[in-house]
Design a protein around this motif. Structure first.
Motif: not given
Lengths: 234, 234
Positions: B94, A33, A62-63, A1, A4, A31, A6-8, A80-81
């Motif tokens: 979350y 990551y 996640h973020n 992602m 986008s 996704l 989103h930081e995973l 969440a997705f």
């Protein structure tokens, strides 16, 4: 992602079935990551601060926000997705409840008794573990029949929450057979799950994540040697 | 929900914290149901056929379909009756994950160690149980502070999933204090949760469901006497 918003980041170990569960979910949801390999003998400050209660992998960040416990993480990823990749949990509340029931069963009964069957402190404990494992396999085989209704996966035509939950054990099914001569799902006791193991393991997303059985065997032997050395030093 | 096309039947026992959890959820969601009291020494055919895997209460039967395991049932109630009464789980993925994390913690750590603190086979086991209970209480107190942000409940201004999950123990907090002289949440170690116990117990929906402490004390003593008699017959 990437790109986008989103930081995973996944804190895990390559052999942990619980971390593998999260990797499978991320893979099926397509996704991307950052995969952070933890050294459990020397846990990172990030792991300890992200999961101060259990201090265990996996943790998905996640973020910047940490989520712990593999089944909770997989449900989080699904919620969440939404709309990214396939849904893992069924839409129907009753089917969701049944999927959660069997997912809990995998960890609380199947995996717990399987571990006891070779890690039990006495031969009696191991025998009891094996007995309970066989009962759990019988239940899971019946559950698969009921769930899949002749289709290839617990989720039907495509993988779902329970495939991901149990799928994390697929590499260990092969490794366990090599290590202990006992195959968790075999053609005699559980023909449907035995076929499912091969079918699941052949999926691109599973092949990308699940480690080779031989690597797990070497890892397990090394851990056993470490444990024996530690015991003899006490 | 009489007349609304929903038939809800709960198989439980009046003293079971797990059945109480479901009753609390049904109460907060303002759902009416048939309350079926099971005799665990002589389980009904309906219980055995509805939960053939665990053969345990609680089981919620909704229009003929059984759902098992208290936390799964509460989530089911919330998902199947959206718009009926308040939502128990938060809307944000979350926050849902965090609520599920602590709900699992209540059963796996807090309740498990509390039970061990008085049911342990040896004094050593009991002491270890108490030690772990105190650590779990400390974690839960911090969790309540983080969740409630100065508001009265885990769910904020109104009760949520975690209030229901932990609320099922409120009657046993009082009974445990009378039985063993140990109050799970007290004013010194966990002032926030101690106040929450009183606040939760004073809610109409909780008063309608939670049994009197003295009745639980009598019940626990009777069960202890039964267990002692059974042990002396072996």
């Amino acid at each position: 992602m990437a790109g986008s918003g989103h930081e995973l980041k996944l804190l895990g170990t390559w052999a942990s079935p619980f971390a593998l569960r999260v990797k499978l979910a991320l893979g099926f949801k397509v996704l991307s990551y950052e995969d952070v390999e933890e050294d459990l003998r020397n846990k990172s400050d990030l792991l300890l601060s992200s999961n101060p209660v259990h201090e265990k992998v996996p943790v998905l960040i996640h973020n910047g926000k940490p989520i712990c416990e593999s089944q909770i993480i997989v449900q989080y990823i699904d919620e969440a997705f939404v709309g990214t990749g396939p849904s893992l949990l069924p839409a129907d509340p009753y089917e969701r409840a049944i999927a959660r029931f069997w997912a809990a069963y995998v960890d609380d009964k199947l995996l717990a008794s399987w571990l006891q069957s070779f890690r039990g402190k006495t031969e009696e404990e191991k025998a009891e573990g094996l007995k309970q494992t066989l009962a759990a396999v019988e239940h899971m085989e019946a559950a698969f029949k009921e769930f899949s209704k002749g289709k290839p996966f617990f989720g039907g035509d495509s993988v779902g929450y329970l495939d991901v939950t149990l799928g994390a054990l697929v590499a260990w099914v092969h490794a366990g057979e090599k290590l202990y001569g006992f195959r968790l799902f075999d053609a005699t006791r559980s023909p449907l799950l035995n076929a499912w193991v091969e079918r699941f393991g052949a999926l691109d997303a599973a092949k990308a994540v699940l480690p080779e059985a031989d690597r797990l065997v070497d890892y397990a032997k090394m851990r056993q040697a470490d444990a024996a050395a530690a015991a003899s030093n006490n």
